[in-house]
Design an enzyme around this catalytic site. Sequence first.
Site, PDB file in Angstrom:
ATOM      1  CE  LYS B 291      -6.614  21.187  14.551  1.00 14.77           C
ATOM      2  NZ  LYS B 291      -7.820  21.655  13.861  1.00 14.77           N
ATOM      3  CD  GLU B 313      -9.360  18.306   6.670  1.00 17.77           C
ATOM      4  OE1 GLU B 313      -9.826  17.178   6.404  1.00 17.77           O
ATOM      5  OE2 GLU B 313      -9.463  18.846   7.794  1.00 17.77           O
ATOM      6  CB  SER B 579      -5.655  24.849  21.016  1.00 16.32           C
ATOM      7  OG  SER B 579      -4.865  25.820  20.356  1.00 16.32           O
TER       8      SER B 579
END
Lengths: 253, 595
Positions: B291, B313, B579
């Site tokens: 991220k 968010e 990830s």
Amino acid sequence: MNRIDQKLAQSSNVLSIYFTAGFPNLNDTVPTLINLEKSGVDLIEIGLPFSDPLADGPTIQASSTQALANGMSTQVLFDQLENIRASVQVPLIIMGYINPVLQYGVERFLQACQRIGIDGLILPDLPLEIYTSQYQELFEQYNIHLIQLITPQTSEARINAIDQVSKGFIYMVSTAATTGNTGVFSDEQQEYFKRIAAMNLKNKQLIGFGIHNKETFDCATNYQSGGIIGSDFVRYVSEHGIDHLEKYTKKYR
Amino acid sequence: MKIKVCGMRNPDNIEDISQLDIQFMGHIFYEKSVRNVTQKLPEKNGSHKRIGVFVNAPYEQILETVYFQSLDGVQLHGNEEVALLKKLHSAFPNLILIKTFSITANFNFEETLPYEGFAEYFLFDTHGLHPGGNGITFNWELLDQWQSRTPYILSGGIAMQHTHAIKQLKNKPDVLDINSKFESSAGIKNTALIQQFIQEMKSKYSADEAGFYGEFGGAFVPEMLYPNVQSLKESYKKLIQEPSFQEDYKKLLQDYVGRPTPLYFSKRLSAQYGAKIYLKREDLCHTGAHKINNTIGQILLAQRLGKKRIIAETGAGQHGVATATVCALMGLECVVYMGEIDMARQAPNVARMKMLGATVKPATSGSKTLKDATNEAIRDWIANPTDTFYIIGSVVGPAPYPEMVAEFQSVISEEIKKQLLEQEQRNTPDYVIACVGGGSNAAGAFYHFIEDESVQLIAAEAGGLGADTAHTAATTFRGTVGVIHGSKTLLMQTEDGQITEPYSISAGLDYPGVGPLHAHLFQTKRAKFFSINDDEALAAGLNLCKKDGIIPAIESSHALAVLEKMTFKKEDVVVVNLSGRGDKDLETYINYFGF
Ligand SMILES: Cc1ncc(COP(=O)(O)O)c(C=O)c1O
């Protein structure tokens, strides 16, 4: 002639009320319309509830959530409205979001509106470019006006582009905010009202977002043709029900 | 592929071509060329790089021209020696250096070796009568013999008719150099023809002008958001191409995030599944997931746009933490919206965000989860249109977000390519597998392989309790076309168009939609989608713990579980994008396995 155009040709202080269909109770939609017309409202926006209403504040979202829980849906709304033109004459607009309309089928939705006697739609998340490239012809074929929004941030060039495509009126969002504000209109907002009035647009304008008393309504009709009330009315019916709406509307006149 | 338009000299024509979506413009400084530039070029207008082309020119002449004509790069088109490139590099460290080689039927690609590391690009041109501009192509099959760390520019007689052949090349160029075949007279380019060429070379998997991937995408935003979305759309591509942006971005990815992340060959998974299994270790990024690649990119943009306040968010809290982290780094105010239910489920991440100085605001409307947090963030953005930047956490939302976030995540596949070349002597795998919530880690892992249909793209969606139950987040299996959060895509909804609440044991995959790129990859069958149930994912996660000593995020475990469902050939090269790391999921693992 579309009823919206007729109304705006006659009146320069149009009182327009938004309410959420199926709220507080599922079958309140039709009596709310009848009572609003009786209480002297000029134009009514029927809110088709959506699970994720981006442009709305907490009051309207809560009423939408309740209406959905009550069983409201696109088909239920059309069924409720089937004979509405036997009892209600003021212009009617459905306000909703694009996704439920897409699921119902855009053309089928417009057909139902035409059959019932709905005069216009407000779909805040259907922007100008996508409307003109994909849907404008259909709307015109069924003589349903798509009412478009402008805000204090909208550039002059874009206002002109919106004015070219718009029918009925332009919905002037009074402020950079979602629905449900409760202050007075600032000098800056009034400057914006004046600025737009001075553009001499082809379409008349109604102001929405933040109108909740006589002062704000009068301010809206100073430079524009009328005002749209939403959250304040929704809050009223959630407390007082829908039986004596003249008690509510008299505060504006 | 990038486009270089070469041989430009006429000021009006330069102005016209500058308006096109090109990345390089070449100007020839060689007396014997009919396109030789003899006057000062007009001020550059456009985001392309200005390249000067020289043929055996002396160092001083090049130096002078770089200054005088404000060149961004130099193309050495004669028999220049490596020493000249070194000298130019020390004089102008930021100058783009391109070395040309003329290709004959028996060209020895080893000739390029000494230049490796000194030229940013090699340019392969047709050998002919003149040092360039012969207007004929060479035998492109020769390129198959060549492998290098240096990307190359294909040049020599490229014309409209070649678009198909270029797309079929095995060893694809980074840049196409076009010139004589796009001219109406010597030095005057045909704008419309070049525009058409650019259009045809555009991939069917990239977004168009309006942000649509095929049927999906676009910007379905209320007018209140139009100025914001529009200005982002107009500015972001230019801003991120600026050298200062690239420099800051790369430096932070390296020194702060810890990139490049390893491409780790797992011996034991390879033995278990009968293929060469590699793990791309995004779990080793700072904050524990991919991220942050995106939040670093977006915060640098926000800074350059002069924004003072950041909103985001978050569902599981990973993107919220990654955003709070970069806001702390840059000293910007940070507000993160999170569903009230998620705040209770993911308390440690709420605490992390607070420690990093962010304000966490509960979303109390609707279903009180990620989709409602996204609604709240969008509302905040509507109410604060001038000072606030919205950092979206995945390849979702209105255009240009999906495209922009994919670009920031594309560093994942950029590294995979280089790392595979070193470890496998090939720069593409046979399979890339990634999990898809909104789809950002998958978009990044697929990015540089999307055009190359020999690479199979595999997406793992969260099946929850089963894609055929009501408790699932398998969007492509159960979703239908609709509009969510400003984008047309596949999403889970009722017949009436009300968006429904998905379910997955993994909070990061618990989103009712999927990015428009993935909807398009699904619809065109370019990517294959698997639905992985909770138990399959957890079992695959535990397997990795035991086999490799790596505790994966439950999101990533969904990608690992795909290995169970495939049959490979022994020599297949398979990359699984890991990830994130599993620390945040310990409680879920503990409760599930009863440790
Ligand atoms: C580790 C990890 N992987 C995957 C995802 C899913 O997001 P995306 O599909 O955008 O990569 C998340 C989201 O929070 C995550 O934390």
